[in-house]
Write an enzyme that holds these catalytic residues in place. Structure first.
Site, PDB file in Angstrom:
ATOM      1  N   ARG A   1       0.441  -1.362   0.002  1.00  0.00           N
ATOM      2  CA  ARG A   1      -0.178  -0.165  -0.268  1.00  0.00           C
ATOM      3  C   ARG A   1       0.887   1.317   0.103  1.00  0.00           C
ATOM      4  O   ARG A   1       1.125   1.596  -0.992  1.00  0.00           O
ATOM      5  CB  ARG A   1      -1.148  -0.354   0.987  1.00  0.00           C
ATOM      6  CG  ARG A   1      -2.020   0.838   1.226  1.00  0.00           C
ATOM      7  CD  ARG A   1      -2.529   2.049   1.895  1.00  0.00           C
ATOM      8  NE  ARG A   1      -1.479   2.989   2.650  1.00  0.00           N
ATOM      9  CZ  ARG A   1      -0.703   4.097   3.433  1.00  0.00           C
ATOM     10  NH1 ARG A   1      -1.419   5.153   2.213  1.00  0.00           N
ATOM     11  NH2 ARG A   1      -0.194   3.588   4.415  1.00  0.00           N
ATOM     12  N   ASP A   2       1.610   1.510   1.454  1.00  0.00           N
ATOM     13  CA  ASP A   2       2.070   2.922   1.737  1.00  0.00           C
ATOM     14  C   ASP A   2       3.557   3.316   0.677  1.00  0.00           C
ATOM     15  O   ASP A   2       3.857   3.911  -0.456  1.00  0.00           O
ATOM     16  CB  ASP A   2       2.662   2.998   2.753  1.00  0.00           C
ATOM     17  CG  ASP A   2       2.390   4.676   3.024  1.00  0.00           C
ATOM     18  OD1 ASP A   2       2.390   5.149   2.120  1.00  0.00           O
ATOM     19  OD2 ASP A   2       3.814   5.335   3.658  1.00  0.00           O
TER      20      ASP A   2
ATOM     21  N   HIS B   1       5.367   4.878  12.385  1.00  0.00           N
ATOM     22  CA  HIS B   1       5.052   4.477  10.614  1.00  0.00           C
ATOM     23  C   HIS B   1       6.142   5.685  10.988  1.00  0.00           C
ATOM     24  O   HIS B   1       6.156   7.189  11.187  1.00  0.00           O
ATOM     25  CB  HIS B   1       4.045   4.905  10.391  1.00  0.00           C
ATOM     26  CG  HIS B   1       3.671   4.606   9.117  1.00  0.00           C
ATOM     27  ND1 HIS B   1       3.265   4.294   7.965  1.00  0.00           N
ATOM     28  CD2 HIS B   1       4.397   5.851   7.997  1.00  0.00           C
ATOM     29  CE1 HIS B   1       3.829   4.366   7.644  1.00  0.00           C
ATOM     30  NE2 HIS B   1       4.595   5.315   7.090  1.00  0.00           N
TER      31      HIS B   1
ATOM     32  N   HIS C   1       9.456   7.136   7.611  1.00  0.00           N
ATOM     33  CA  HIS C   1      10.212   7.738   7.053  1.00  0.00           C
ATOM     34  C   HIS C   1      11.323   8.028   6.979  1.00  0.00           C
ATOM     35  O   HIS C   1      11.654   8.970   7.382  1.00  0.00           O
ATOM     36  CB  HIS C   1       9.057   8.888   5.586  1.00  0.00           C
ATOM     37  CG  HIS C   1       8.172   8.223   5.514  1.00  0.00           C
ATOM     38  ND1 HIS C   1       7.384   7.655   4.124  1.00  0.00           N
ATOM     39  CD2 HIS C   1       6.701   8.191   6.398  1.00  0.00           C
ATOM     40  CE1 HIS C   1       6.336   7.642   4.266  1.00  0.00           C
ATOM     41  NE2 HIS C   1       5.777   7.256   5.415  1.00  0.00           N
TER      42      HIS C   1
ATOM     43  N   CYS D   1       4.869   9.253   0.387  1.00  0.00           N
ATOM     44  CA  CYS D   1       3.612  10.019   0.686  1.00  0.00           C
ATOM     45  C   CYS D   1       3.403  11.043  -1.101  1.00  0.00           C
ATOM     46  O   CYS D   1       4.056  12.135  -0.990  1.00  0.00           O
ATOM     47  CB  CYS D   1       3.086  10.503   1.372  1.00  0.00           C
ATOM     48  SG  CYS D   1       1.745  11.402   1.682  1.00  0.00           S
TER      49      CYS D   1
ATOM     50  N   ASN E   1       9.543   4.428   2.893  1.00  0.00           N
ATOM     51  CA  ASN E   1       9.081   4.252   4.503  1.00  0.00           C
ATOM     52  C   ASN E   1      10.695   3.142   5.222  1.00  0.00           C
ATOM     53  O   ASN E   1      11.429   2.786   4.126  1.00  0.00           O
ATOM     54  CB  ASN E   1       8.141   3.141   4.642  1.00  0.00           C
ATOM     55  CG  ASN E   1       6.996   3.937   3.854  1.00  0.00           C
ATOM     56  OD1 ASN E   1       5.806   3.939   4.693  1.00  0.00           O
ATOM     57  ND2 ASN E   1       6.379   3.269   2.439  1.00  0.00           N
TER      58      ASN E   1
END
Length: 295
Positions: free
Chosen positions: A10-11, A202, A204, A235, A244
């Protein structure tokens, strides 16, 4: 043990120029599960015109085999996205609420208060059909539009969100500006505010502090870490946000506290690089490739 939420499908994919086929996304998820991941973000139910990489969210979930030991997560930004997700077999909803009015308005059309209210409504929407939901506070350490975010505001948001009864509260460093000492303080303060709910994080790796931040968060009491095979991601709504933190790098740094196979994650990262037609690799994957060349 520390839980991994594998977010590469996903991300990881949502900011890549190469759009993978549904079959390749399912293959990526299968590789993550084979490496030990048991909780995975598999799709995002957002406007496909804005995030075309996620246009096949329903198809991906329909193609996934049901595994009793695996939980899938679908990211949603509002009630409409939640409705789409709940029409599939996804196990959990992952709701996002921004800690910055400017970022929330630009990304979701919601300021902080409206975002908190939306999250409460979506949690109830999921609960009504027997599904669970969790909430991520995005831009918790800094906003790409306005800069610093007051930690007290984040803690207050977490407290208000916890009152709705989500599975957990997550703190997201959406643009990768956090430092380990800041992470330690905010995780500890959030835990105190939301007990007995657990805290997830979470990160980055924009400034190279992603792994250090993950380790600091765990030391402060976080029990779940989002990460992405190969450090893939970014993002699309946060200019300058790098990928990430890499799943294989976090797993190595946690030294056996995350029940995953680091070699299998590195092999998956090499496979994913080939599919995405790129050469970027994580620190652990570079070391893994170097060791293979010597044998």
């Amino acid at each position: 043990m520390i839980e991994l939420v594998e977010v590469s499908a996903r991300d990881g994919l949502q900011n890549e120029k190469t759009i993978l086929s549904t079959a390749d996304k399912v293959a990526l998820i299968d590789k993550a599960v084979a490496a030990g991941a048991r909780r995975l973000e598999v799709a995002s139910f957002v406007n496909p015109k804005l995030v075309p990489q996620m246009a096949d969210a329903e198809a991906v979930i329909a193609a996934l085999p049901k595994r009793a030991e695996v939980r899938t997560i679908g990211l949603v930004l509002n009630a409409r996205g939640a409705g789409r997700a709940l029409a599939t077999a996804v196990d959990e909803l992952g709701i996002v609420v921004a800690a910055s009015d400017a970022f929330g308005l630009a990304n979701q059309g919601l300021d902080v208060d409206a975002g908190v209210a939306m999250a409460g409504g979506v949690i109830e929407q999921a609960r009504a059909v027997g599904r669970s939901a969790q909430v991520t506070i995005s831009a918790a350490f800094g906003c790409p539009l306005t800069g610093a975010v007051d930690p007290a505001r984040v803690v207050d948001m977490a407290r208000r969100l916890a009152a709705f009864g989500p599975l957990e509260i997550a703190l997201a460093d959406t643009i990768g500006v956090a430092r380990p000492d800041e992470v330690s303080r905010l995780v500890a303060a959030t835990l105190e505010a939301v007990r007995p709910l657990p805290v997830r994080v979470h990160f980055h790796d924009t400034r190279g502090t992603g792994v250090a931040n993950a380790v600091a968060a765990v030391a402060a009491g976080a029990v779940t870490v989002d990460a992405s095979i190969g450090g893939t991601g970014g993002c699309p709504f946060a200019p300058g946000a790098a990928g990430n933190v890499a799943s294989e790098d976090v797993a190595y740094a946690l030294n056996g506290r995350m029940a995953v196979d680091v070699d299998a994650l590195c092999a998956a990262a090499v496979w994913l690089n080939d599919k995405l037609q790129r050469t970027r690799t994580s620190a652990m994957t570079r070391a893994w490739l170097s060791a293979r060349e010597k044998t």
